[in-house]
Each structure stands twice: as C-alpha cells, then as structure tokens.
Design a protein around this motif. Structure first.
Motif, short mmCIF file in Angstrom:
data_model
loop_
_atom_site.label_atom_id
_atom_site.label_comp_id
_atom_site.label_asym_id
_atom_site.label_seq_id
_atom_site.Cartn_x
_atom_site.Cartn_y
_atom_site.Cartn_z
N ASN A 41 8.33 9.12 101.34
CA ASN A 41 7.01 9.57 101.78
C ASN A 41 6.93 9.44 103.30
O ASN A 41 7.26 8.38 103.85
CB ASN A 41 5.90 8.74 101.15
CG ASN A 41 5.80 8.97 99.65
OD1 ASN A 41 6.15 10.05 99.16
ND2 ASN A 41 5.33 7.98 98.92
N PHE A 48 4.62 9.54 106.74
CA PHE A 48 3.26 9.41 107.27
C PHE A 48 3.26 9.90 108.71
O PHE A 48 3.97 9.36 109.56
CB PHE A 48 2.79 7.96 107.20
CG PHE A 48 1.33 7.78 107.58
CD1 PHE A 48 0.34 8.58 107.03
CD2 PHE A 48 0.95 6.80 108.49
CE1 PHE A 48 -0.99 8.41 107.37
CE2 PHE A 48 -0.38 6.63 108.84
CZ PHE A 48 -1.35 7.43 108.27
N TYR A 72 3.95 4.79 102.32
CA TYR A 72 4.88 5.61 103.11
C TYR A 72 6.17 4.84 103.37
O TYR A 72 6.23 3.60 103.32
CB TYR A 72 4.25 6.02 104.44
CG TYR A 72 3.79 4.85 105.30
CD1 TYR A 72 4.68 4.21 106.15
CD2 TYR A 72 2.48 4.39 105.25
CE1 TYR A 72 4.28 3.14 106.93
CE2 TYR A 72 2.06 3.33 106.03
CZ TYR A 72 2.96 2.71 106.86
OH TYR A 72 2.56 1.64 107.62
#
Length: 395
Positions: free
Chosen positions: A9, A11, A112
């Motif tokens: 993930n 960010f 994240y």
C-alpha cells in the motif's frame, strides 16, 4: 520490476492531485495493492475568491484535485489546512500538515507500506515526521522552488529542508540542476534524477486545421503558444517585449496565452501600451484535457520562464511534436539538448527571445524526430523508474 510492490500500500502526500502529481500514480496503481492520497487544500481559497488580498494566491480543492479516471484502488482525500500565504504561515505549514495527515490516517484507518511525498515542503515534512513517529520507508520528490529557492532563503528554511531530505530513505528530483542544489546542502540521502513526463494518450499529434477550426483560431496566422500561471517567475513580460520586435519584422504572428493569474491585468496593460492588441489572445484557463488542442493548433511553443524545475508543459509540447523555444533555466537545457527539438535563450533577454522565435517560425522542423525523442518521457517510462526506486527502499 513490479513484483516487489504488488502487495504493498502506497501513501502519497502532495499539494495537488492533477497533472504531474496524478499521472504517474495512475500508472503505478495497477502494480500496487492500494494508493491513498492526501492532498493539502486551504479553506481560505473558498473565501479568497472574494478578497483581493487572497485572490489568485491559493487554489480551491476543485482546482487541486482531478478525479477523472482515478483507478479503483486509489483513494484521494482533501486534507484542509487553514493558512495565509505569508513566510511565517508557510513555515508553520509543515507541522499543521503533519497533524492533519495523522488525523486522516487514524480516521480512515489507513495502513501503508511506503510513503511518497511530492515537494519537500510542506508535504515532505509531514512524511518525515510520519517516518520518525511510526517508521516505514519514505521517499520525497523535490520539484522546483522547494529545492532551488526555499533552502537558500534563510537558515531556518535551510534547516527545515535538510531535515526532510536527511530523514528520507531516497530522494527523487526532476533535473540535474535541482541535484546541484541538493549537493549544496548537508544531505547524505541517495538521490535519483527522474524527469517529469507527459500523458501520451492525451498529448499526441492531431490535425492542425481541425484544431484551429474547433478553437476558432485563424488559419492565416503563425501561432505562438504559451501555457502557464501568470506569475513573474514565468517571464510573460519578456515574451510581450519580444513580441514587439517580432511584429516589427512580420505581421502574421498571433501570440496565444493559456492560463490565469494575478498578473493578467498588468500583462494586458503592457500589451496595450505597446500597441500589440491585435497580436495577442488571452484564452483563459483551460482543462488539462483541452491543452493538446491548443498545442496542435500552434506552430511553436514558448516558455520564457526565469526559473523552472522541470516543466511538464515542455514534455507535453514535445509529445505533440511541437517545437519548443525556452530559456536556459532549471532542467530545460537538460531536455532540449539539440536544435532538433527546440531553441534556447538566456532568461530575461527579450531581444534574444525574439530572435529565437523568429528562427523557429522560419525553420522546417522534423516533427517525426521530435516525437521519437519525446517518447522516452512518456509517463509510462517515468512510472517504471519511480517503481524502481520503491523496490530499492523496500528491500
């Protein structure tokens, strides 16, 4: 190259989600699990439209966030922060942005694996603080004023910028010129130079006659186009001064200016004072998707800036096969390295600029050669290089 991030993930902390801060991430999205984007906005912008002191100084969330064709796994959030466009207000902005970003992460329960911030200040400061407080790799991209101007304004700014850069696991910057500025600072973080790029699915050659007809532009004039916000650093006043010299030699030139900004009235007054009203068209601000029409309707593109990082419009013009005339500032001479694609002049030199524009209008340009050269700067290629940096820091 992408295997190392397919389950990660990302960010992203940035100042806007459009153009060069959106396009590469839209292409990176298919190669990661999710992207979460925090965009710094200023609620003063909503009332600033009605206050002369703020008008054109700050942009609303509508101006800063483009949700067009956003990938399904990309989640974009406006992060409102009240601040005035003053030096002290800007210096305090880093801590404010960190506080708001932290609240966003908690509220949305964002998890994240990697932080990527666009602009060292203030987004980069928020990323640096997140790394210090919660860990995780952190990449920052230094674009322009945040690296060639801010750290050299005073000792406080230098300390703030050096803190962000030294906290990062990797720095991306868009030009060798910016790298030279980083090298003047006390920074030990590894740096990659990765230029900006252009959307090849939007910026490509189109029929000039059709574009002029669609935009209601004359077919019997040579059109010189410039696109950008009306700010002193963009050098519009020098282009207008150069136009006087150009029009004295040929009357068939029309200068088209696409953009908005606080200097428009000043520029219009300058044009009237020189008697050039019949040779200038202020087209106003246009959607990014419409800019290719203006480029393909033109004979040459001009960027008379006094300073730049690595201007996206330069790559977009080349992507349309449009010859480029610009100034030797920032990363521009690193891209326009031969007269195959364009001509360069020193900044703040209207006479030299006039000479180069006249030469460009007379020259027979090899549009296919310009397109072949531009291909390496398509965002698809740039996104791959950014993913390469992600793999490095995640390892």
């Amino acid at each position: 190259m992408t295997d190392g991030i397919k389950d990660k993930n990302l960010f992203v902390i940035c100042h806007s989600y459009n153009y060069f801060q959106k396009d590469p991430f839209d292409l990176i999205a298919p190669h990661v699990a999710s992207i979460y984007v925090s965009v710094r906005t200023n609620p003063f912008a909503e009332i600033g439209k009605h206050l002369p002191i703020l008008r054109n100084e700050i942009f609303s969330s509508v101006d800063k966030i483009d949700r067009t064709n956003t990938p399904e796994n990309t989640h974009v959030y406006s992060t409102p922060i009240w601040y005035l466009p003053t030096d002290r207000g800007y210096k305090n902005l880093g801590q404010k942005q960190y506080n708001r970003v932290t609240s966003l992460i908690q509220k949305k329960e964002i998890i994240y694996d990697l932080i990527h911030c666009h602009f060292v200040w203030s987004a980069g400061y928020a990323g640096a603080r997140l790394k210090e407080e919660f860990g995780g790799p952190f990449v920052v991209t230094a674009h322009g004023y945040d690296i060639y101007s801010l750290p050299f304004m005073d000792d406080e700014w230098r300390e703030k910028i050096e803190y962000v850069l030294n906290t990062a696991d990797h720095i991306i910057t868009v030009s060798q010129s910016n790298l030279a500025c980083i090298n003047r600072l006390n920074v030990s973080t590894p740096v990659s130079v990765i230029p900006n790029g252009f959307r090849s699915d939007i910026f490509y050659p189109r029929d000039a006659v059709s574009c002029r007809t669609l935009l209601n532009l004359p077919h019997d004039r040579k059109i010189v186009l410039t696109v950008g916000y009306f700010d002193p650093i963009k050098g519009h006043t020098y282009l207008i001064e150069a136009a006087r010299e150009i029009i004295s030699k040929r009357k068939d030139v029309l200068f088209v200016i696409v953009g908005l900004g606080k200097l428009q009235t000043t520029l219009e007054d300058q044009i009237r004072s020189l008697g050039l009203e019949d040779h200038f068209l202020f087209a106003g601000g246009k959607p990014h998707s419409e800019i290719p029409l203006w480029m393909n309707a033109s004979d040459i593109f001009v960027l008379p800036s006094l300073n730049e990082g690595n201007p996206t419009v330069m790559f977009e013009a080349l992507g349309c096969g449009l010859p480029f005339v610009g100034t030797r500032v920032g990363g521009v001479p690193e891209i326009i390295t031969s007269e195959t694609c364009g001509l360069l002049v020193e900044p703040a030199d209207p006479k030299g600029l006039a000479e180069k524009i006249l030469l460009a209008l007379e020259k027979e340009w090899d549009r296919e050669a310009i397109l072949a050269y531009a291909d390496q700067f398509a965002w698809e290629s740039i996104a791959e290089r950014i993913i390469g940096v992600y793999n490095q820091v995640l390892e």
